[in-house]
Design a protein around this motif. Structure first.
Motif, short mmCIF file in Angstrom:
data_model
loop_
_atom_site.label_atom_id
_atom_site.label_comp_id
_atom_site.label_asym_id
_atom_site.label_seq_id
_atom_site.Cartn_x
_atom_site.Cartn_y
_atom_site.Cartn_z
N GLN A 48 0.85 -1.18 0.00
CA GLN A 48 0.00 0.00 0.00
C GLN A 48 0.89 1.23 0.00
O GLN A 48 1.93 1.27 0.66
N HIS A 51 1.31 7.92 1.51
CA HIS A 51 1.39 9.24 0.88
C HIS A 51 2.29 10.21 1.64
O HIS A 51 2.90 11.09 1.04
N TRP A 56 6.17 2.73 -1.00
CA TRP A 56 5.31 1.56 -0.95
C TRP A 56 5.66 0.76 0.30
O TRP A 56 6.83 0.44 0.53
N GLU A 98 -8.51 3.46 -11.15
CA GLU A 98 -7.41 3.46 -12.11
C GLU A 98 -6.60 2.18 -11.94
O GLU A 98 -6.30 1.78 -10.82
N MET A 107 -1.17 -2.30 -10.33
CA MET A 107 -1.47 -1.27 -9.36
C MET A 107 -2.88 -0.77 -9.61
O MET A 107 -3.29 -0.61 -10.75
N TYR A 108 -3.62 -0.56 -8.53
CA TYR A 108 -4.91 0.08 -8.68
C TYR A 108 -5.03 1.20 -7.67
O TYR A 108 -4.41 1.18 -6.61
N LYS A 109 -5.81 2.19 -8.06
CA LYS A 109 -6.03 3.34 -7.20
C LYS A 109 -7.52 3.58 -7.12
O LYS A 109 -8.20 3.71 -8.14
N SER A 110 -8.02 3.60 -5.89
CA SER A 110 -9.42 3.98 -5.66
C SER A 110 -9.40 5.38 -5.05
O SER A 110 -8.34 5.98 -4.91
N SER A 111 -10.56 5.88 -4.67
CA SER A 111 -10.60 7.23 -4.14
C SER A 111 -9.83 7.37 -2.83
O SER A 111 -9.35 8.44 -2.50
N LYS A 113 -7.25 4.95 -1.59
CA LYS A 113 -5.97 4.28 -1.41
C LYS A 113 -5.37 3.83 -2.73
O LYS A 113 -6.05 3.70 -3.73
N SER A 114 -4.06 3.59 -2.69
CA SER A 114 -3.35 3.00 -3.81
C SER A 114 -2.79 1.66 -3.35
O SER A 114 -2.15 1.58 -2.31
#
Length: 126
Positions: A48, A51, A56, A98, A107-111, A113-114
């Protein structure tokens, strides 16, 4: 493109493939609306993105990754069945998410978390 696996159509000697039934039953414990396994990889490690530190961080989740269809909207989901503890990762796929795929990384990104999946088993099944 991977083929869709529906336990009602995958047959070995006249009966549905046992591992498909077992895996779908296991997924349904987390998502009762799971309908069909689309693809899987036998082992991923989950990271995860922090930020604040801009790095990572490895999580305590690793195991098999399953991508599947659902009986209602959202139509797709994926789950990592954790081998390290009981904390599986379950994620429904929404249009605003994404995704990036490169080599053995997804890799995926939601509102909120990445997440990065690192596949240690480089082939996909099903």
């Amino acid at each position: 493109m991977m083929s869709n696996l529906d336990v009602s159509t995958v047959q070995i000697n006249g009966s549905a493939a046992p591992e498909v039934k077992i895996n779908l039953t296991t997924i349904k414990r987390s998502d009762q609306l799971a309908r069909r396994i689309l693809s899987t990889t036998s082992h991923v490690e989950v990271y995860q993105f922090d930020h604040l530190l801009r790095t990572w961080e490895r999580t305590t989740t690793e195991g098999s990754l399953f991508i599947y269809t659902r009986a209602e909207i959202p139509q797709f989901g994926f789950v990592v069945l954790n081998r390290l503890n009981s904390g599986n990762i379950l994620q429904f796929v929404y249009p605003k998410m994404e995704f990036k795929v490169k080599d053995s990384f997804v890799m995926y990104k939601s509102s909120s978390k990445s997440i990065l999946f690192v596949s240690l088993a480089f082939g996909c099944n099903y």
